[in-house]
Design a protein around this motif. Structure first.
Motif, short mmCIF file in Angstrom:
data_model
loop_
_atom_site.label_atom_id
_atom_site.label_comp_id
_atom_site.label_asym_id
_atom_site.label_seq_id
_atom_site.Cartn_x
_atom_site.Cartn_y
_atom_site.Cartn_z
N ALA A 170 -3.59 -20.74 2.97
CA ALA A 170 -4.10 -20.34 1.56
C ALA A 170 -3.61 -21.16 0.34
O ALA A 170 -2.52 -22.02 0.82
CB ALA A 170 -3.18 -18.94 1.41
N GLU A 196 -12.16 -11.60 10.11
CA GLU A 196 -11.48 -10.70 9.20
C GLU A 196 -11.04 -11.43 8.01
O GLU A 196 -10.23 -12.36 8.08
CB GLU A 196 -10.42 -10.03 9.57
N PRO A 197 -11.44 -11.26 6.73
CA PRO A 197 -10.86 -12.31 5.69
C PRO A 197 -9.50 -12.13 5.29
O PRO A 197 -9.02 -10.76 5.43
CB PRO A 197 -11.98 -11.68 4.28
N LEU A 198 -8.71 -13.22 5.21
CA LEU A 198 -7.47 -13.19 4.94
C LEU A 198 -7.05 -12.39 3.64
O LEU A 198 -8.05 -13.01 2.52
CB LEU A 198 -6.71 -14.36 4.88
N THR A 199 -6.23 -11.64 3.40
CA THR A 199 -6.06 -10.94 1.97
C THR A 199 -4.63 -11.30 1.34
O THR A 199 -3.81 -11.76 2.13
CB THR A 199 -6.13 -9.50 2.07
N LEU A 200 -4.60 -11.43 0.06
CA LEU A 200 -3.41 -11.66 -0.60
C LEU A 200 -2.20 -10.83 0.25
O LEU A 200 -1.17 -10.94 0.27
CB LEU A 200 -3.47 -11.66 -2.03
N ASP A 201 -2.54 -9.52 0.25
CA ASP A 201 -1.68 -8.51 0.72
C ASP A 201 -1.01 -8.93 2.18
O ASP A 201 0.03 -8.74 2.42
CB ASP A 201 -2.11 -7.07 0.76
N GLU A 202 -2.11 -9.18 2.89
CA GLU A 202 -1.50 -9.77 4.34
C GLU A 202 -0.88 -10.80 4.31
O GLU A 202 0.30 -10.80 4.79
CB GLU A 202 -3.09 -10.00 5.22
N HIS A 208 0.65 -15.53 -6.01
CA HIS A 208 -0.52 -14.84 -6.58
C HIS A 208 -1.48 -15.65 -6.86
O HIS A 208 -1.44 -17.00 -6.63
CB HIS A 208 0.08 -14.18 -7.84
N LEU A 223 -8.17 -18.63 0.65
CA LEU A 223 -7.42 -17.79 1.43
C LEU A 223 -8.39 -18.13 2.60
O LEU A 223 -9.71 -17.96 2.84
CB LEU A 223 -7.43 -16.41 1.28
N SER A 224 -8.02 -18.59 3.81
CA SER A 224 -8.53 -18.86 5.09
C SER A 224 -7.78 -18.65 6.31
O SER A 224 -6.63 -18.59 6.39
CB SER A 224 -9.27 -20.22 4.86
#
Ligand SMILES: Cc1cc2nc3c(=O)[nH]c(=O)nc-3n(C[C@H](O)[C@H](O)[C@H](O)COP(=O)(O)OP(=O)(O)OC[C@H]3O[C@@H](n4cnc5c(N)ncnc54)[C@H](O)[C@@H]3O)c2cc1C
Length: 507
Positions: free
Chosen positions: A183, A238-244, A260, A265-266
């Motif tokens: 990311a 599955e897309p990478l999220t900021l929370d993950e 933030h 994100l990858s």
């Protein structure tokens, strides 16, 4: 048919190949599936040899492409190997660029695209190539429902290359077994230097400053290793999220660094493959020739160096001055660069083991390698030579000078240096003699330049024939008629054709 070369794929390798071919007087066009230039920051690490080869290329606006890129990036003295703290020290390397340049891939691509624009080389966006068919004297590609024809096609169309598949070139290797997160983000507390964390229970993470306030965060959770290829495919979907990302960093590093505003994100895997052949008749493959874990920032670098090796040889073939050794012999593109891809895969798999073996033995291995690198001895020297690209030599024919195949140092030419004197359409004969003894050996294919004494293995050299890509073709340590005859023979062997011209036309 008026076109010499069609390049499929307008990523960095396609754009670089186009610029070099144009500089060698070859008619070339690029076809890119995306509607416009990429904005992805994927490859952020540019190594010294890549900056060197980018310096060979005139941007078209009076600058060199390497200079234009260096102005935009962030210089770092150390290169990471397996995300070990410390890193390989580039400061003593014999190059005008003894550092790693951190810059997002879109910027590298933009710099190359600017160069092509200045050179008026067509780059067609929104143009997906769906078929490639070759005959004895040309290649036809299907694009946007129509066909285009050229004497050659280069596949610079990435890991899932249509061109490679159309040519029936196998892509063997090992399936993926882990999934990493990658990311580009902002941090509430930006770091000045890269930070690496390795935790046997949780995983690995690295946080690396990029130009501006952006940071590259990459790593892998222990739970995302030891997977089957199917599990990897599902996880990558599955897309990478900021929370993950926050949760993973917390688990591995004990802090999420206040990540933030993600710019990108990858996920990436350690799938490792390379093309069994780099050429099938009139079809050649570029970086589409290898995929691997993005460890040590090597894919783009090796791809651009592949482009440099290929371009002058293909130009020579098109213009009718390539001997067989350059087309399908020991100095051909495939012969020289496939072994580099083999080394690339071995290197990234070794880094994979060092980074992602989450066990006491994995930790012991990391400590051992960290010691080798910190000592700065032979192992560190070899790793620096490999990663920087400066230590990559080509095979040395038996009985030739010890420097044959090695890269010639920039400093052998006074003033602007060797890199700025290289051109993709001719060799340089470096004359170290005090009296210009070799000036008669000049021709349209060979420019004779007075060189200055260098150190080490170069200290005894009286003359060196340097290829358009900066590697030594031949060298002599003595002067006199026998040495002159030997050099003349070498020039013939490297620049006299064994077959007629094959391009669509010559300009
Ligand atoms: C997360 C990540 C981090 C990385 N980090 C680094 C790093 O730090 N350093 C490094 O050296 N490398 C790194 N790499 C690898 C690097 O990004 C690749 O090696 C590089 O992008 C390869 O360039 P390319 O031009 O060959 O291919 P690509 O960049 O994949 O470009 C291929 C182009 O071809 C186009 N295309 C595909 N099919 C067709 C078609 N049929 N018709 C027309 N166009 C087509 C695509 O749209 C694309 O634009 C990283 C990769 C990833 C994923």
């Amino acid at each position: 048919m008026a076109l010499d070369v069609i390049i499929v794929g307008g990523g960095p390798v396609g754009l670089m190949s186009a610029a070099l071919l144009d500089a060698a007087g070859v008619g070339v066009e690029v076809y890119e599936r995306n509607a416009g230039p990429s904005t992805a920051s994927k490859a952020t690490t540019v190594h010294p040899r890549t900056l060197e080869v980018l310096t060979m290329l005139e941007s078209g606006d009076g600058r060199r492409v390497g200079d234009a890129l260096v102005e935009q990036g962030r210089k770092v003295p150390h290169a990471h190997f397996a995300a070990l703290p410390g890193g390989l020290d580039y400061r003593g390397l014999d190059t005008p660029f003894p550092f790693v340049l951190m810059t997002p891939q879109w910027q590298t691509e933009q710099t190359l695209a600017d160069c092509l624009r200045a050179r008026a080389v067509p780059v067609h966006y929104g143009a997906e190539v769906t078929a490639v068919v070759q005959s004895a004297d040309s290649v036809r590609v299907t694009v946007d429902g129509g066909t285009r024809q050229a004497a050659y096609v280069i596949g610079a169309d990435g890991a899932h290359s249509t061109v490679r598949q159309a040519a029936g070139i196998a892509f063997p290797g090992s399936p993926p077994s882990m999934v990493a997160f990658v990311a580009d983000v902002l941090l509430t507390e930006p770091l000045e230097q890269a930070r690496y964390s390795w935790n046997a229970d949780a995983g690995l993470a690295a946080v690396v400053p990029l130009p501006g306030q952006v940071h590259r965060v990459f790593g892998v959770e222990a739970a995302d290793t030891g997977l089957t290829a199917d599990q990897v495919r599902r996880r990558q979907a599955e897309p990478l999220t900021l929370d993950e990302l926050r949760t993973a960093l917390d688990r591995i590093c004990g802090s999420d660094f206040g990540v933030h505003e993600p710019l990108w994100l990858s996920r990436a895997s350690n799938s490792s493959r390379y093309a069994q052949r780099y050429r099938d008749g009139r079809v050649l493959v570029g970086d589409a020739a290898h995929v691997h874990l993005p460890a040590g920032g090597q894919g783009l670098n090796v791809g651009l160096q592949d482009a440099v090796n290929l371009s002058w040889k293909l130009a020579a073939e098109i213009h009718g001055w390539a001997p067989d050794r350059l087309v399908d012999g020991p100095a051909a593109y495939e012969a020289e660069r496939r072994r580099v891809a083999e080394g690339l895969l071995a290197d990234t798999l070794a880094q994979d083991a060092l980074m992602h073996t989450f066990s006491p033995s994995g930790q012991a291995l990391r400590e051992m390698f960290r010691g080798f690198i910190d000592q700065g001895g032979e192992v560190a020297g070899k790793l620096s030579g490999w990663l920087s690209g400066l230590g990559v030599d080509y095979p040395q024919p038996e009985g030739t000078h010890a420097l044959a195949g090695a890269k010639a140092p920039d400093r052998v030419l006074a003033g602007d240096g060797l890199l700025r004197a290289l051109r993709p359409d001719r060799f340089l004969l470096l004359d170290f003699s005090p009296d210009g003894a070799y000036s008669d050996l000049g021709s349209t294919r060979v420019e004779v330049r007075t060189a200055r004494r260098h150190t080490g293995a170069w200290a005894t050299v009286r003359a060196a024939l340097v290829r358009p890509d900066g590697h030594v073709a031949h060298a002599v340590d003595s002067a006199g008629p026998a040495a002159t005859a030997e050099l003349a023979e070498a020039i013939t062997a490297w620049t006299e054709p064994d077959r007629p011209a094959t391009g669509a036309h010559t300009r």
